[in-house]
Scaffold this active site. Structure first.
Site, PDB file in Angstrom:
ATOM      1  N   GLY B 218       0.870  -1.068   0.091  1.00 30.13           N
ATOM      2  CA  GLY B 218       0.292   0.252   0.227  1.00 30.13           C
ATOM      3  C   GLY B 218       0.982   1.095   0.392  1.00 30.13           C
ATOM      4  N   SER B 219       0.520   2.363   0.375  1.00 32.76           N
ATOM      5  CA  SER B 219       1.298   3.551   0.684  1.00 32.76           C
ATOM      6  C   SER B 219       2.394   3.526   1.376  1.00 32.76           C
ATOM      7  CB  SER B 219       0.582   4.633   1.650  1.00 32.76           C
ATOM      8  OG  SER B 219      -1.016   4.904   0.937  1.00 32.76           O
ATOM      9  N   THR B 220       2.961   2.603   2.007  1.00 29.61           N
ATOM     10  CA  THR B 220       4.079   2.598   2.747  1.00 29.61           C
ATOM     11  C   THR B 220       5.056   2.822   1.158  1.00 29.61           C
ATOM     12  OG1 THR B 220       4.867   0.125   2.798  1.00 29.61           O
ATOM     13  CG2 THR B 220       3.201   1.716   4.354  1.00 29.61           C
ATOM     14  N   PHE B 221       4.492   1.579   0.250  1.00 31.93           N
ATOM     15  CA  PHE B 221       6.117   1.575  -0.930  1.00 31.93           C
ATOM     16  C   PHE B 221       6.215   2.860  -0.950  1.00 31.93           C
ATOM     17  CE2 PHE B 221       6.339   0.474  -5.357  1.00 31.93           C
ATOM     18  CZ  PHE B 221       7.562  -0.612  -5.149  1.00 31.93           C
ATOM     19  N   LYS B 222       4.874   3.898  -1.312  1.00 32.42           N
ATOM     20  CA  LYS B 222       4.983   5.645  -1.795  1.00 32.42           C
ATOM     21  C   LYS B 222       6.608   5.789  -1.957  1.00 32.42           C
ATOM     22  CE  LYS B 222       0.390   6.661  -1.624  1.00 32.42           C
ATOM     23  NZ  LYS B 222      -0.536   6.582  -1.314  1.00 32.42           N
TER      24      LYS B 222
END
Lengths: 487, 488
Positions: B218-222
């Site tokens: 999810g957004s942690t991959f940003k």
């Protein structure tokens, strides 16, 4: 063997050494036997020490008592042989007691290994004390047999009686109700009185051999009459086949009913060999083998338990946790033992099912390796060949036939059971003589040894003393005669 | 009669020769096959009869020890606080084998590793019973306990790492079970418990979620996408696309921001604002602009490259997936589609940012101790890669501080500056109201001592607006940071 004195009696040197050869009795070789017995006792005690050291991690004084007790038992047995069968073969008894001793050590070792294993939710009950008791009883029976049976030829007179008793003993467990003849591990071959179970089939084996030997000796001619020639073989007349067919039918049907395939094979093999030896015609072996094959194939097609045995023999790894479990674990035992074994007390007998009875060879293979197993097999071989040698040497045909049959019985039994646990032939549950736990087996096999020793005593003892020839004094010692010159 | 008797003798000899030949075949030629058969349990039984080494925590707290079983030549494994440390120690069962360190370091624990050679030799000479070596692990009991208690009865995992070394400070997976109940000597009890924790249990307490399971990040991959952008010359104030929704290229599918909200002014935003507000559209577009090759390269530098870690347990591999087209690349940019990471890999990623862009190899075994507790061997920190420049790491740290300040959730720390990134990850069809909650963070931001990744599966049962990384996972991470830094 291994003793420097063995076999020396036949050398010219030994014969030449006596100053008056015709008078001196042949050596009894009892000292050789004593030496071999002591050697076996030392081996067995050493094995016991190793087992205790590896399993309990400590040694107690008990071991000395065990060793001494074993030694005393052997000494008494030795004295009995010395008294009642002084010319008996000196190698047979040491072989047997060594096998018996190894068996005792292994059974004790298995007790130790199973001490913390639950069997069907029950704690393991030690088998070694019972086996020691049975060993004692067996030795008593052995001594009694030597004492009471002065001449093995006496047995021939009781041929029919022992045949009848043997047949009854064989059939009894199969026909008696379950409370006295329980089915154990699928086979109905035990009789139970109170707390004691005996296997009458073990005794029937010997009784029937006595019968066959006596019967065949008295009716030899009947079996040697040639029938038609066919394909280069002298076929017996059809009506002469009768007795063989009868035996075949009884043995096979009884055994199939009792689901004891190994004993069935053993009995039939023995009968065939007795027939062959008595008649000197190999055609009996061929006919018998064909008959047995027929019965085996029929049994295989008819009975699921036979099919299971065969399937497990062909591929035990098809169901390694179920039907093939026993044989697979046995092979693992042999394989893990490898060439030199895991050491006494170092194996895993708790993994091998029926470790102290049918599969005791697998435990020996695991702990003593190929080397130890070979030694055990050679002990059996020496034992059986010595028995056979005495059968060759004995002068009466009944003795020859009985001795040869008994010797073959041991070798064949070893082949069936050890071949079975090593996946050479389909597995059948019979005991390894002298090694396996089991009172009946031990008692019967010691009687077998007593008979073999009795026959060997007859073979080796001097014949009725020959009248010594009148000795001529040497020329030099002759008194001189005055010769008168003719006149 | 002698001729047939002699032949019988020959037959007896032949039977014995056949037996001997067969014995040789079984015990020599087939021996190796039988010895090593998977159905042959003798090797494992031998293993159980050894006095096994202990496993102790970084501060010496015993995690797994042995006590002798009275009257038997065997040892009983005892796990202190078994369920909490299960992902570290693993279990050791008579019947069902072992896992975790019990399996990965079995040779050391039973004393057969080559590194113990000299000791084995001296045991042989002095006649001592062979004894296994003990393992001192990198686990900090305070951090471990905080993580385990914060997760509570929710399903999830926490991995905390010391950024400078790669030491794993906490390794938690819930739900868990008690390995003591598999180490029992009663086969029936063991069998029943095994059934209870494995085939009969949909919660799968036997799974090590921290190491062996992968989740969409999810957004942690940003953070990875942003790092790639920074390495391409962007900075905190670089303007990015901030529309409420964008259409995935080549499709009619709309990709919205979380809850369809505006990002900044709904037109454009700085990279820092995009991280802080976790704008989907900005990072989908940014990933599309960077291209698959650059994104994959950056992810690989962070350790998301289809490789398995050995910590020493073998972990699952983290991957971007195939990324076949531009639409997939857009979705990959926000950590969805086929991106799958282990909690460990996500922790390594933030630890790398915390360690000025240098990625350290994560490890669990700190020291190998001999019987006399002397150190036999010690793991040295191993630098794997320089994932990003120190400048980029600094910029990412600043953006993560902004993200932490923007993030909600309980357990905020007043005295410690945390740098973090939350994530709320969809994980399959129908998962939208009930996504996985992520929290990746390190602290203190100016001198990072601990970096961690927290995942709470399906947000622990929270739904819709209550199911976010910041509300569900962040409090767990903050509790771990607080107790770890407070314990120092």
């Amino acid at each position: 063997m291994g003793s420097p004195g063995t076999g020396a009696e036949d050398t010219p040197l030994a014969r030449a050494s006596g100053t008056s050869p015709g008078l001196k009795p042949p050596p009894t070789k009892r000292s050789t036997e004593l030496f071999l017995l002591a050697f076996g006792a030392v081996l067995v005690t050493a094995a016991l020490v190793l087992v205790e050291a590896n399993q309990e991690k400590e040694l107690s004084l008990n071991i000395i008592w065990y060793g001494l007790a074993y030694l005393v038992m052997l000494a008494v047995t030795h004295l009995a042989v010395r008294t009642w069968a002084p010319y008996a073969d000196p190698v047979i008894l040491p072989c047997v007691t060594l096998l018996n001793g190894i068996g005792l050590v292994m059974i004790h070792r298995i007790d130790l290994g199973m001490a913390d294993v639950l069997v069907d939710g029950e704690p393991w009950s030690a088998a070694a004390p019972k086996q020691v008791m049975w060993t004692g009883l067996s030795l008593v029976l052995f001594c009694a047999a030597l004492k009471l049976l002065k001449d093995h030829r006496t047995l021939a007179k009781f041929g029919y009686v022992s045949g009848l008793v043997g047949l009854v003993a064989l059939i009894l467990p199969g026909v008696l109700p379950g409370f006295i003849a329980p089915t154990i591990n699928g086979a109905k071959i035990w009789l139970r009185f109170g707390g004691v179970s005996i296997q009458p089939g073990e005794f029937a084996k010997i009784l029937l051999m006595v019968f066959f030997a006596a019967f065949l000796v008295s009716k030899r001619d009947l079996f040697t009459i040639a029938g038609r020639r066919f394909l280069g073989m002298d076929l017996p007349r059809a009506r002469d086949l009768g007795p063989l067919i009868a035996v075949w039918a009884v043995v096979v049907s009884v055994m199939v009913l009792q689901k004891d395939l190994g004993s069935s094979l053993l009995f039939f093999g023995i009968v065939l060999v007795l027939l062959y030896v008595a008649t000197e015609r190999a055609v009996w072996i061929i006919i018998g083998t064909v008959l047995f094959m027929g019965a085996a194939v029929a049994a295989w097609r008819m009975f699921t338990h036979v099919q299971t045995r065969v399937d497990n023999w062909v591929d035990p790894f098809a169901d390694p946790g179920g039907a093939g479990y026993q044989i697979v674990q046995s092979l693992f035992g042999f394989g893990t033992g490898g060439l030199f074994g895991a050491g006494l007390g170092g194996g895993r007998p708790d993994q091998i099912p029926e470790a102290n009875t049918d599969f005791i060879a697998a435990v020996i293979g695991e702990e003593l390796g190929l080397v130890g197993l070979t030694a055990v097999l050679l002990l059996y071989t020496v034992f059986a060949l010595r028995g056979l040698r005495n059968a060759l040497a004995v002068r009466d045909t009944f003795g020859k036939l009985l001795g040869g049959g008994l010797a073959f019985a041991v070798a064949f039994q070893v082949f069936i059971i050890i071949g079975g646990v090593m996946k050479l032939i389909p597995m059948t549950g019979i005991t390894a003589p002298f090694l396996s736990k089991g009172g009946s087996s031990l008692l019967a096999n010691y009687v077998l040894v007593a008979l073999l020793l009795r026959i060997s005593d007859a073979a080796r003892s001097p014949q009725a003393p020959v009248k010594p020839r009148v000795q001529q004094p040497a020329i030099a010692d002759q008194f001189t005669v005055m010769v008168e010159r003719p006149k | 009669m002698n001729t047939p008797l002699r032949r019988v003798g020959v037959a007896m000899m032949v039977m014995m020769m056949i037996l001997l030949a067969n014995a040789t075949y079984v015990q020599v030629i087939k021996a190796e096959e039988y010895r090593t058969s998977p159905y042959n349990v003798r090797g494992r039984l031998e293993m159980l009869s050894r006095e096994r080494g202990s496993i102790i925590a970084a501060d010496g707290t015993p995690l797994a020890t042995v006590t002798p079983i009275p009257d038997k030549d065997r040892w009983q494994r005892v796990y202190a606080n078994g369920p909490m440390y299960l992902p570290v120690t693993g279990y050791l069962s008579n019947t069902y084998g072992s896992n975790g360190l019990e399996r990965a370091e079995n040779d050391l624990l039973i004393g057969e590793d080559d590194r113990l050679f000299t000791r084995r030799l001296s045991d042989l000479i002095t006649g001592r019973d062979p004894k296994g070596a003990s393992l001192q692990v990198t686990i900090n009991p305070k951090a471990q306990q905080a993580a385990y208690e914060a997760l509570g009865d929710r399903t999830g995992a926490v991995v905390a790492i010391e950024p400078k070394t790669g030491k794993i400070l906490a390794l938690v997976s819930t739900p868990s079970f008690d390995p003591n109940k598999l180490a029992v000597q009663d086969g029936q009890e063991e069998k029943a418990y095994w059934a209870e924790v494995t085939q009969d249990n949909p919660a799968q307490p036997d799974a090590n979620r921290a190491l062996s399971w992968t989740y969409p990040p999810g957004s942690t991959f940003k953070l990875v996408v942003a790092a790639a952008g920074l390495e391409e010359g962007m900075d905190k104030s670089t303007q990015v696309d901030a529309r409420p929704t964008i259409t995935l290229p080549g499709t009619n599918t709309e990709l919205p921001n979380f809850n369809g909200t505006n990002c900044n002014n709904g037109v454009n935003a700085t990279l820092e604002q995009a991280i802080a507000q976790s704008c989907n559209t900005a990072f989908a577009k940014l990933a599309g602009d960077l291209g698959t090759a650059k994104l994959r390269e950056q992810a690989a530098k962070f350790g998301i490259d289809d490789q398995k870690y050995q910590v020493p347990m073998t972990t699952a591999a983290s991957t971007l997936g195939p990324v076949p087209d531009q639409a997939a690349l857009f979705q990959t940019g926000i950590g969805q589609r086929d991106v799958q990471v282990t909690p460990l890999a996500n922790a390594v990623m933030v630890a790398t940012i915390a360690n000025k862009g240098v990625r350290m190899k994560p490890y669990l075994v700190d020291k190998i101790l001999g019987t006399d507790t002397a150190t036999v061997d010690e793991t040295k920190p191993d630098e794997v890669d320089e994932a990003i420049s120190e400048d980029s790491a600094q910029l990412l740290t600043e953006m993560m501080i902004a993200a932490e300040n923007k993030a909600g959730g309980a357990g905020k720390l007043s005295n410690i500056q945390i740098a973090s990134k939350t994530g709320t990850a969809e994980w399959g069809v129908g998962s939208t109201p009930n996504p996985h909650a992520w929290y990746t963070a390190f602290a203190p931001a100016n001198d990072p001592q601990i970096a961690l990744a927290v995942i709470v599966e399906k947000s622990g049962g929270k739904r819709d607006g209550a199911a976010t990384g910041s509300l569900v996972a962040a409090p767990v991470g903050r509790a771990v940071i607080s107790s770890y830094l407070g314990s120092r």
